[in-house]
Design a protein around this motif. Structure first.
Motif: not given
Length: 405
Positions: A214-223
């Motif tokens: 889960k990334l910081v800031g908004g609804d963001r993820i890294a895969v």
């Protein structure tokens, strides 16, 4: 039809005898009796070294001693023991007191009762005397050939021990791999599936990894997925370090390109990380965009819910630590709509010996497009693996991540 195992035993073309745990003959098949030049009555019920005593005229003969040591090892270690070539002279049937020079290749194995204790020992022998007898050869020459043959048998034993050691290392490495690659924790409300399939009958395992953060800031993820060059425990250790480093870097990087640039600098100082490939994608669910960057890795695939599948191959760079001096890496952005899916994978999914990689990529695109009606990431991941991996398994391990968008 019931099988007559006694008849099978007697019909075996190889020479086989059965001994009890006191080394007394319980049975011997016809091939064994013919090879040994003995009748059944001369063998069954007798102690092994009474039926086949060592040559008393050759004080240096070690055949009997070596054979007994092998059988005792089987009883203690409870596993097959393959002996080096043995010279074991046999007394002539026609003339008592005359001993015939004979060479044998023995293998001894345990037979277990249902409760696990050893009830019998299988003693299989192959006579190779005639292979060493060439017209005109001297006894010294035959001994030399026997010694060479013995060294070949010893090499086989060494190879067998190495195979077992490698198998144990493989199991340890896989256990380490499973410990370091658990199913990722939930990333918001987003649905995803991860799969790892180790290579079958090979040491090319434990270099692949996957991760979702889960990334910081908004609804963001890294895969991300990656593939370490190498195998076994060493590759598993490097894989764990790179995976952790990329996971941490992604949380603070401006984008996937910077995350891979920093990871490349780290790989430069990590032994065994050279030429590692990786790809990472930052998914922004608020903006409906995927920003990705690849370090020498096969391209992710964006499966369109409306039909079709696109290779994300517009931001490809060399593998980690491929350049002497790390430099900024490229990244590209693509839009998605609800109902699409992002698929990342390692090369074990698409690469086949004697097949162009474009063929494997085409098969992956066809599989994804053909299965786009599947609504759950778990079912889609399983369908892709069924379509692309052969039933007998692969010679390279495979990691797969499916994220529903």
């Amino acid at each position: 039809m019931p099988i007559d195992y006694a008849a099978v035993f007697q019909a075996l073309p190889g020479a086989v005898a059965l001994l009890d745990t006191e080394l007394v003959f319980v049975d011997a098949n016809l091939a064994f009796l013919r090879q040994a030049g003995r009748s059944r009555d001369q063998v069954v019920g007798r102690f092994l070294f009474d039926a086949f005593p060592p040559n008393p005229g050759d004080r240096g003969a070690a055949g009997a001693r070596n054979l007994e040591a092998s059988l005792r090892r089987v009883l203690v270690k409870r596993e097959v023991d393959t002996m080096a070539l043995q010279r074991y002279d046999v007394e002539s049937r026609e003339q008592r007191g005359r001993w015939e020079e004979r060479y044998w290749s023995p293998v001894n194995a345990p037979v277990f009762a249902p409760d696990g204790h050893i009830v019998l020992l299988i003693h299989r022998v192959e006579e190779v005397t005639e292979l060493l007898r060439v017209s005109g050869r001297t006894g010294g020459e035959r001994h030399l050939e026997a010694e060479l043959y013995s060294r070949m048998r010893e090499l086989h034993q060494v190879n067998e021990r190495l195979r077992k050691a490698h198998a144990r290392e493989r199991e340890v490495a896989l256990a380490l791999q499973r410990a370091m690659l658990p199913v990722p924790a939930a990333v918001g409300q987003h649905r995803f599936a991860v799969r790892y399939r180790p290579a079958v009958g090979s040491l090319n395992v434990c270099g692949d990894w996957y991760d979702l953060v889960k990334l910081v800031g908004g609804d963001r993820i890294a895969v991300a997925v990656g593939d370490v060059v190498g195998h076994g425990l060493a590759a598993a250790g490097v894989m764990g370090q790179l995976r952790s480093a990329l996971s941490a870097t992604s949380r603070v990087a401006r984008g996937p390109a910077q995350a891979l640039e920093v990871l490349g600098r780290y790989a430069h100082s990590l032994e065994g990380a050279q030429s590692t490939s990786a790809v990472t994608a930052f998914i922004d669910f608020d903006q409906h965009t995927i920003t990705y960057s690849s370090a020498g890795h096969p391209p992710p695939v964006l499966l369109r819910g409306a039909g079709g599948a696109d290779l994300l191959d517009q931001a490809t760079d060399p593998p980690l630590d491929a350049a002497v001096e790390p430099s900024p890496r490229p990244e590209a952005t693509v839009s998605f709509t609800g109902g699409d899916a992002l698929v990342l994978y390692t090369d074990g999914l698409i690469e086949r010996r004697h097949q162009d990689i474009d063929t494997g990529l085409g098969q992956l695109l066809d599989s994804l497009d053909g299965n786009r009606h599947i609504t759950t990431p778990e079912a889609l991941a399983d369908a892709v693996l069924r379509d692309l991996l052969p039933a007998e398994g692969m010679t390279d391990d495979t990691a797969l991540v499916v994220v529903c968008l």
